[in-house]
Scaffold this motif. Structure first.
Motif, PDB file in Angstrom:
ATOM      1  N   THR A 137       0.803  11.952  -0.668  1.00 59.94           N
ATOM      2  CA  THR A 137       0.357  13.228  -0.132  1.00 59.94           C
ATOM      3  C   THR A 137       0.793  14.304  -1.114  1.00 59.94           C
ATOM      4  N   THR A 194       0.875   5.401   0.126  1.00 61.06           N
ATOM      5  CA  THR A 194       0.071   6.575   0.429  1.00 61.06           C
ATOM      6  C   THR A 194       0.764   7.804  -0.148  1.00 61.06           C
ATOM      7  N   LYS A 239       0.855  -1.180   0.000  1.00 61.43           N
ATOM      8  CA  LYS A 239       0.000   0.000   0.000  1.00 61.43           C
ATOM      9  C   LYS A 239       0.899   1.240   0.000  1.00 61.43           C
TER      10      LYS A 239
END
Length: 139
Positions: free
Chosen positions: A77, A75, A73
């Protein structure tokens, strides 16, 4: 038949060697699996069981690692930047060749109306989004 088998074996060896030149980990593992499977078949026909065992092990290791990569996974930003941000200039300077290869029309002199976001994976820069608002829509 012997010549075909020999060529088949060399094809597996070439695929394994090519896999070592891949910059993408996924491509490296896929090419390595293809080469190892061919080497398994070739070695099994020739009765070279230690080579079969080695390539079965490589195939299993590569398959497990591919599954792990697929389950990772990530992530992302982002942060809005001004046109004069040091990080933005550094990013453009560092990746100017890649950017030019994929976006030859891109100008490093940003339009004053441009909206710029730096995209991160963790704390590492992963990309830059440059857009322009026109009629309240991003283009």
């Amino acid at each position: 038949m012997d010549l075909f088998l020999e060529i088949f074996g060399y094809c597996g060896t070439v695929l394994v060697l090519i896999s070592m030149m891949m910059s993408s980990v996924v491509k490296l593992r896929v090419f390595n699996i293809m080469g190892a499977v061919i080497c398994i078949i070739y070695s099994a026909i020739g009765g070279a069981w230690p080579v079969v065992a080695l390539n079965v092990g490589l195939t299993i290791i590569n398959a497990v690692q591919l599954i792990r990569l697929g389950n990772t996974k990530v992530t992302y930003t982002h942060e809005k930047l001004g046109h004069e941000e040091v990080g933005l200039a550094h990013f453009f300077q560092h990746y100017h060749k890649d950017i030019g290869d994929h976006f030859p029309e891109f100008s490093f002199q940003l339009d004053p109306d441009a909206v710029v976001y730096m995209v991160y994976v963790g704390a590492d820069p992963a990309g830059v989004f440059v857009g322009k608002k026109q009629d309240k829509q991003m283009i």
